[in-house]
Design a protein around this motif. Structure first.
Motif, mmCIF file in Angstrom:
data_model
loop_
_atom_site.group_PDB
_atom_site.id
_atom_site.type_symbol
_atom_site.label_atom_id
_atom_site.label_comp_id
_atom_site.label_asym_id
_atom_site.label_seq_id
_atom_site.Cartn_x
_atom_site.Cartn_y
_atom_site.Cartn_z
ATOM 1 N N GLN A 50 33.465 49.523 38.354
ATOM 2 C CA GLN A 50 33.227 47.865 38.163
ATOM 3 C C GLN A 50 31.718 47.880 38.808
ATOM 4 O O GLN A 50 31.447 48.254 39.690
ATOM 5 C CB GLN A 50 33.875 47.278 39.256
ATOM 6 C CG GLN A 50 33.757 45.733 39.417
ATOM 7 C CD GLN A 50 34.792 44.958 40.258
ATOM 8 O OE1 GLN A 50 35.963 44.516 39.695
ATOM 9 N NE2 GLN A 50 34.703 44.893 41.342
ATOM 10 N N TYR A 52 28.095 45.642 39.838
ATOM 11 C CA TYR A 52 27.925 44.540 40.289
ATOM 12 C C TYR A 52 26.567 44.002 40.095
ATOM 13 O O TYR A 52 26.052 42.915 40.531
ATOM 14 C CB TYR A 52 27.932 44.806 41.896
ATOM 15 C CG TYR A 52 29.311 44.856 42.566
ATOM 16 C CD1 TYR A 52 30.282 43.980 42.492
ATOM 17 C CD2 TYR A 52 29.650 46.147 43.215
ATOM 18 C CE1 TYR A 52 31.564 44.090 42.997
ATOM 19 C CE2 TYR A 52 30.913 46.465 43.571
ATOM 20 C CZ TYR A 52 31.696 45.393 43.626
ATOM 21 O OH TYR A 52 32.965 45.559 44.143
ATOM 22 N N GLU A 53 26.052 44.696 38.906
ATOM 23 C CA GLU A 53 24.625 44.123 38.625
ATOM 24 C C GLU A 53 24.758 44.057 36.834
ATOM 25 O O GLU A 53 25.730 44.464 36.333
ATOM 26 C CB GLU A 53 23.570 44.860 38.916
ATOM 27 C CG GLU A 53 23.479 45.073 40.359
ATOM 28 C CD GLU A 53 22.440 46.121 40.698
ATOM 29 O OE1 GLU A 53 21.059 45.772 40.392
ATOM 30 O OE2 GLU A 53 22.435 46.987 41.512
ATOM 31 N N ILE A 87 26.553 41.292 47.241
ATOM 32 C CA ILE A 87 26.883 42.301 47.884
ATOM 33 C C ILE A 87 25.620 42.636 48.831
ATOM 34 O O ILE A 87 25.071 43.825 49.150
ATOM 35 C CB ILE A 87 26.625 43.383 46.663
ATOM 36 C CG1 ILE A 87 25.333 43.365 45.818
ATOM 37 C CG2 ILE A 87 27.788 43.564 45.570
ATOM 38 C CD1 ILE A 87 25.318 44.555 44.676
ATOM 39 N N ASN A 295 26.036 33.603 45.211
ATOM 40 C CA ASN A 295 26.289 34.066 44.144
ATOM 41 C C ASN A 295 26.557 33.158 43.187
ATOM 42 O O ASN A 295 27.636 32.629 42.780
ATOM 43 C CB ASN A 295 27.450 35.163 44.351
ATOM 44 C CG ASN A 295 27.792 36.078 43.065
ATOM 45 O OD1 ASN A 295 28.595 35.890 42.161
ATOM 46 N ND2 ASN A 295 26.992 36.881 43.101
ATOM 47 N N ALA A 302 31.073 40.471 38.543
ATOM 48 C CA ALA A 302 31.610 41.466 39.477
ATOM 49 C C ALA A 302 31.168 41.124 40.810
ATOM 50 O O ALA A 302 32.027 41.197 41.914
ATOM 51 C CB ALA A 302 31.351 42.966 38.875
ATOM 52 N N ALA A 303 29.902 40.932 40.929
ATOM 53 C CA ALA A 303 29.308 40.640 42.337
ATOM 54 C C ALA A 303 30.199 39.246 42.795
ATOM 55 O O ALA A 303 30.200 39.061 44.195
ATOM 56 C CB ALA A 303 27.820 40.624 42.333
ATOM 57 N N ALA A 306 32.874 40.360 44.741
ATOM 58 C CA ALA A 306 32.872 40.999 46.047
ATOM 59 C C ALA A 306 32.189 40.036 47.003
ATOM 60 O O ALA A 306 32.267 40.311 48.360
ATOM 61 C CB ALA A 306 31.797 42.041 45.699
#
Length: 583
Positions: A50, A52-53, A87, A295, A302-303, A306
């Motif tokens: 996965q 995050y960017e 993140i 965010n 995906a971020a 997190a």
């Protein structure tokens, strides 16, 4: 570390074909730009990552390299008065390096590694230390002392100590030698995996309320320090505004505000407001005790997933220092939508409304990290979670709201009709509840007076009775009601307008001390009791209403300053004089 070739790309989800040495939840770097990713599935046939960017431009054959460690955040001085993405990448530092937009694969350190901190050592050679115990302190901001703790897994004897002075975050200030003779350098920072809760010595009872200064919360639906609350509400009902008020005024030492999938303009408003706002306790800017995690809805999905874990890990870190921390998660629905999107790309079997079957366990995982605890340094600290929920169409029966109710003990249901009538906070007193009364009522009785709980119970009963009467009024009108029932409706109106409704832009009404809240209830109930005497003598209620006392009580929140509680006695005296005249 060994590198592997990308086989397939599906949005933020990347697959590597065949067996690998990568471990579950290991952090990896993807492609030439070293994009941050995490292993979320492993089998003999393929490994799933996965990212995050933004994955635009990646292609099969690009490399994936493991780091050997799970997804971590860097914990140390400099977290406060900062703004991070999901993140823990510092947005201010990224802006200074690459402009207004985050460049992919940005490698900026989460904490300023050049800034020097004035460190005071609290240990000497020969001291025995266990994980979580404090070995040094430094002033992180003018109002928060940062306490440097031994990483939880370490223990041993201090064999070297540096003198007090100026150090950067990676400088060694002490050396700890464990039972095997291995030396560990103690610096000003440590790493911690975001999906693992930090260890504690013991859980304490949630017996102290979180004072917010918002009457509908403190009086009617209080939350304890270390508790968990949900604020569900449709679009425009004031979820973000309510969380802003709580962040500004609640008596937590530190605020962690997570903007999870929110609009960018809302996050910029938080930044502007918090930088201008003066903390009422210290007279310093609010940012001195706040960390923001932004965010926004246009950032990688995906971020977003997190960001919640990043926020709660930072909160636990300050809790372990002995602080009371409040974390505002705005909103957990956007986080659940990120789970749903990634689950769909992984081709997992969907559950209700397309959400993954593990949604309840993920919500539980998050809310269970709230609590009031005895820390490893034998102090007490707390993490209070206040999560906003955004049910589509204000439908509280949807999965995120229903599952959130299972794991929180406080439910502040926002009402669209109240918000549209400009009644703020738009918390519906009939649909909301708190299960903390038994835990914190002894605190109210001891610190505010036994009558506080009695007044709250009576006011709740009057609102319940009014709700039943309004069903009759809708059918046949209010004229047919006897005067004692008309009195209940008039009193409940004062409670609604004069007590529960609050003005965030009024200097005295934006934050109301508990003592004033109690006195307001006392005056309202005193008028109700005296009015009942008049109605019992069969004197028409119209004579009572003509005195203007009910209208006067609607305005007492503005007319009586927070610093002049003695004015309530004048109101009671006036009520007695006027009612005695009629009697």
């Amino acid at each position: 570390m060994k590198k592997y070739d990308i086989y397939g790309i599906n949005g933020p989800v990347i697959t590597i074909k065949g067996p690998t040495e990568l471990k579950m939840m290991e952090m990896v770097h993807v492609g030439e730009d070293n994009l941050v990713g995490e292993i979320i599935a492993v089998s003999d046939e393929k490994t799933t990552v996965q990212v995050y960017e933004e994955t635009t431009g990646l292609k099969p054959g690009d490399k994936v390299e493991g780091t050997g460690s799970p997804m971590n955040v860097l914990l140390g001085p400099g977290i406060l008065d900062n703004i991070y993405d999901g993140i823990e990448r510092p947005l201010k530092a990224i802006e200074a390096e690459s402009g207004a937009f985050i460049s992919r694969g940005s490698q900026v350190s989460a904490l300023d590694d050049k800034k020097k901190w004035s460190v005071t050592l609290k240990v000497k050679k020969g001291d025995k230390l266990k994980g979580g115990e404090i070995y040094a302190t430094l002033p992180e901001t003018q109002i928060i002392e940062h306490r440097l703790m031994v990483p939880p897994a370490l223990s041993g004897e201090i064999t070297d100590v540096k003198p007090d002075g100026e150090y950067t975050i990676f400088d060694t200030v002490a050396v700890l030698t464990d039972e095997y003779g291995v030396e560990h350098n103690l610096t000003l920072c440590q790493m911690w995996p975001i999906r693992t809760s930090r260890p504690i010595e013991d859980r304490l009872s949630t017996s102290v309320p979180l004072i917010t200064g918002q009457r509908v919360i403190d009086t009617m639906f209080p939350i304890a320090k270390g508790g968990a609350a949900a604020i569900p509400g449709g679009f425009g009902t004031g979820k973000t505004m309510t969380q802003h008020q709580l962040a500004k005024w609640c008596d937590a030492d530190i605020i962690v505000y997570v903007g999870c999938g929110e609009r960018g303009n809302e996050m910029s408003q938080v930044l502007e407001e918090f930088s201008e706002l003066i903390d009422p306790k210290s007279g310093r800017p609010m940012t001195d005790r706040t960390v923001l995690i932004a965010n926004t809805s246009n950032m990688p999905v995906a971020a977003r997933e997190a960001s919640i874990y990043t926020g709660i890990t930072l909160a636990e870190y300050y809790r372990d220092m002995g602080y009371d921390v409040a974390i505002m998660a705005d909103s957990t629905s956007r986080w659940a939508e990120a789970l749903r999107e990634i689950s769909g790309r992984l081709e997992e079997m969907p559950a209700e409304e397309g959400f993954p079957a593990y949604l309840p366990s993920r919500l539980a995982e998050f809310y269970e990290r709230a609590g009031r605890v005895k820390t490893l340094s034998h102090d007490s600290g707390s993490v209070t979670i206040i999560g906003a929920v955004s049910p589509q169409g204000s439908d509280f029966s949807e999965p995120v709201t229903q599952n959130t109710k299972r794991f929180t003990r406080c439910f502040w249901a926002l009402d669209k009709s109240l918000a549209y009538a400009r009644h703020y906070p738009a918390i519906n007193w009939m649909n909301s509840y708190s299960e903390y009364f038994n835990d914190i009522d002894p605190w109210f009785e001891e610190n505010i007076g036994e009558d506080f709980v009695e007044y709250r119970n009576r006011i709740s009963a009057l609102l319940q009775e009014e709700s039943s009467l309004m069903e009759i009024v809708k059918l046949i009108g209010s004229d047919v009601l006897p005067d004692d029932q008309k009195l209940v409706i008039e009193t409940a109106k004062v409670i609604r307008v004069g007590f529960l409704q609050q003005n965030a832009f009024h200097a005295d009404d934006t934050f109301v001390p508990l003592e004033k809240q109690k006195n307001m209830m006392k005056v309202i109930l005193h008028l109700y009791d005296r009015s009942k005497e008049i109605v019992a003598k069969e004197i028409p209620i119209s004579k009572l209403l003509a005195l203007g006392l009910f209208d006067k009580l609607n305005k007492m929140k503005y007319d009586i300053p927070n610093s002049k509680p003695e004015m309530f006695d004048e109101y009671i005296k006036e009520i007695d004089e006027q009612t005695d005249r009629i009697l």
